[in-house]
Scaffold this motif. Structure first.
Motif, PDB file in Angstrom:
ATOM      1  N   PRO A   9       0.693  -1.182  -0.011  1.00  0.00           N
ATOM      2  CA  PRO A   9      -0.108   0.020   0.045  1.00  0.00           C
ATOM      3  C   PRO A   9       0.825   1.252  -0.061  1.00  0.00           C
ATOM      4  O   PRO A   9       2.115   1.225   0.379  1.00  0.00           O
ATOM      5  N   GLY A  10       0.246   2.325  -0.353  1.00  0.00           N
ATOM      6  CA  GLY A  10       0.975   3.675  -0.351  1.00  0.00           C
ATOM      7  C   GLY A  10      -0.096   4.834  -1.232  1.00  0.00           C
ATOM      8  O   GLY A  10      -0.816   4.405  -1.663  1.00  0.00           O
ATOM      9  N   SER A  11       0.776   5.906  -0.970  1.00  0.00           N
ATOM     10  CA  SER A  11       0.266   7.008  -1.910  1.00  0.00           C
ATOM     11  C   SER A  11       0.751   6.930  -3.448  1.00  0.00           C
ATOM     12  O   SER A  11      -0.307   7.356  -4.409  1.00  0.00           O
ATOM     13  N   VAL A  38      -3.743   4.393  -1.991  1.00  0.00           N
ATOM     14  CA  VAL A  38      -4.605   4.877  -1.077  1.00  0.00           C
ATOM     15  C   VAL A  38      -5.614   6.201  -1.790  1.00  0.00           C
ATOM     16  O   VAL A  38      -4.827   7.038  -2.421  1.00  0.00           O
ATOM     17  N   ASN A  42      -2.856  11.133   3.503  1.00  0.00           N
ATOM     18  CA  ASN A  42      -2.930  12.360   4.327  1.00  0.00           C
ATOM     19  C   ASN A  42      -2.568  13.555   3.805  1.00  0.00           C
ATOM     20  O   ASN A  42      -2.908  14.710   4.284  1.00  0.00           O
ATOM     21  N   LYS A  43      -1.591  13.424   2.851  1.00  0.00           N
ATOM     22  CA  LYS A  43      -1.347  14.640   2.301  1.00  0.00           C
ATOM     23  C   LYS A  43      -1.970  14.854   0.896  1.00  0.00           C
ATOM     24  O   LYS A  43      -2.312  13.920   0.327  1.00  0.00           O
ATOM     25  N   TYR A  73      -7.593   1.928  -3.017  1.00  0.00           N
ATOM     26  CA  TYR A  73      -8.840   1.641  -1.908  1.00  0.00           C
ATOM     27  C   TYR A  73      -9.003   2.915  -1.175  1.00  0.00           C
ATOM     28  O   TYR A  73      -8.347   3.924  -1.055  1.00  0.00           O
ATOM     29  N   GLY A  75     -10.493   3.810   3.215  1.00  0.00           N
ATOM     30  CA  GLY A  75     -10.762   2.956   4.315  1.00  0.00           C
ATOM     31  C   GLY A  75      -9.480   2.477   4.939  1.00  0.00           C
ATOM     32  O   GLY A  75      -8.433   2.750   4.458  1.00  0.00           O
ATOM     33  N   LEU A  76      -9.606   1.544   5.991  1.00  0.00           N
ATOM     34  CA  LEU A  76      -8.621   0.869   6.530  1.00  0.00           C
ATOM     35  C   LEU A  76      -7.911  -0.006   5.782  1.00  0.00           C
ATOM     36  O   LEU A  76      -8.525  -1.153   5.173  1.00  0.00           O
ATOM     37  N   LEU A  77      -6.830  -0.027   5.829  1.00  0.00           N
ATOM     38  CA  LEU A  77      -5.844  -0.835   5.114  1.00  0.00           C
ATOM     39  C   LEU A  77      -6.093  -2.218   5.329  1.00  0.00           C
ATOM     40  O   LEU A  77      -6.105  -3.326   4.308  1.00  0.00           O
ATOM     41  N   ARG A  91       6.182  -3.141   3.032  1.00  0.00           N
ATOM     42  CA  ARG A  91       6.441  -1.704   2.860  1.00  0.00           C
ATOM     43  C   ARG A  91       7.933  -1.525   2.710  1.00  0.00           C
ATOM     44  O   ARG A  91       8.652  -2.629   3.173  1.00  0.00           O
ATOM     45  N   TYR A 101       7.434   5.735  12.161  1.00  0.00           N
ATOM     46  CA  TYR A 101       6.381   5.834  11.413  1.00  0.00           C
ATOM     47  C   TYR A 101       5.871   4.245  10.985  1.00  0.00           C
ATOM     48  O   TYR A 101       4.840   3.751  11.294  1.00  0.00           O
ATOM     49  N   MET A 105       2.795   2.081  12.344  1.00  0.00           N
ATOM     50  CA  MET A 105       1.820   1.439  11.334  1.00  0.00           C
ATOM     51  C   MET A 105       1.751  -0.248  11.762  1.00  0.00           C
ATOM     52  O   MET A 105       0.605  -0.642  11.721  1.00  0.00           O
ATOM     53  N   THR A 108       0.149  -1.114  14.806  1.00  0.00           N
ATOM     54  CA  THR A 108      -1.353  -0.876  14.888  1.00  0.00           C
ATOM     55  C   THR A 108      -1.806  -2.051  14.119  1.00  0.00           C
ATOM     56  O   THR A 108      -3.124  -2.563  14.217  1.00  0.00           O
ATOM     57  N   ASN A 109      -1.299  -2.193  12.674  1.00  0.00           N
ATOM     58  CA  ASN A 109      -2.133  -3.163  11.730  1.00  0.00           C
ATOM     59  C   ASN A 109      -1.904  -4.586  12.367  1.00  0.00           C
ATOM     60  O   ASN A 109      -2.811  -5.422  12.261  1.00  0.00           O
TER      61      ASN A 109
END
Ligand code: PNS
Length: 164
Positions: A9-11, A38, A42-43, A73, A75-77, A91, A101, A105, A108-109
């Motif tokens: 995943p990523g921008s 995504v 965030n940016k 996508y 929402g939540l990864l 990643r 960071y 992440m 959390t995941n």
């Protein structure tokens, strides 16, 4: 025999040779690799989600990686990873500065779904300074970015900045 699959995943705003380096490394371990872009990072992105998907698909064909899937996508990864039934989240790590960071992440995941592992690949040293933000800034200010992104990506950046 199970097919190991992963989501990266990523921008991807836009995809760079740094991302492509991670994709090549991940492809050695995972039979199925899905690039998940995504929709609302965030940016504020330069390219829309559909533009980023199209740019990424074209760049992967250009780089001889047509078998890598690309999707977007919202929402939540972790929910997307579950829906896609992948075993892992991929990643890339460039430098020490990425660590806090990424660690946050990944943990959390893991808390959200302990069955899905986050797997890190170290980028090649020559890409350790490279970021999509830097590429956009160089191109926006008139510099060449051919050593940072495939030709089709540089063309997409040129079109975007010419269009204003
Ligand atoms: O390219 P980036 O900005 O480093 O990618 C970050 C990304 C998109 C992977 C992360 O922000 C993400 O997963 N966003 C989706 C929302 C989500 O799941 N947030 C919780 C992650 S711990």
């Amino acid at each position: 025999m199970p097919i190991a699959s992963a989501i990266y995943p990523g921008s991807f705003d836009p995809i760079t040779y740094g991302h492509i380096d991670i994709i090549r490394r991940a492809k050695k371990l995972f039979d199925r690799l899905i690039i998940a872009i995504v929709a609302n990072p965030n940016k504020t992105p330069l390219f829309s989600a559909s533009e980023r998907v199209a740019i990424t698909q074209k760049a992967l064909v250009e780089e001889g990686l047509p078998c890598v899937e690309v999707t977007s996508y919202a929402g939540l990864l972790i929910e997307v990873a579950k829906e896609m039934s992948v075993e892992a989240i991929v990643r890339g790590l460039r430098a020490n500065s990425d660590f806090d960071y990424e660690f946050q992440m990944a943990l959390t995941n893991r808390d959200l779904d302990p069955a899905i592992e986050t797997v890190f690949f170290m980028t090649a040293g020559r890409y350790s300074f490279l970021s999509s933000s830097m590429v956009k800034e160089v191109k926006r200010l008139g510099g060449g970015v051919s050593s940072f992104v495939p030709k089709s990506v540089e063309e997409a950046l040129a079109r975007k900045f010419t269009a204003g």
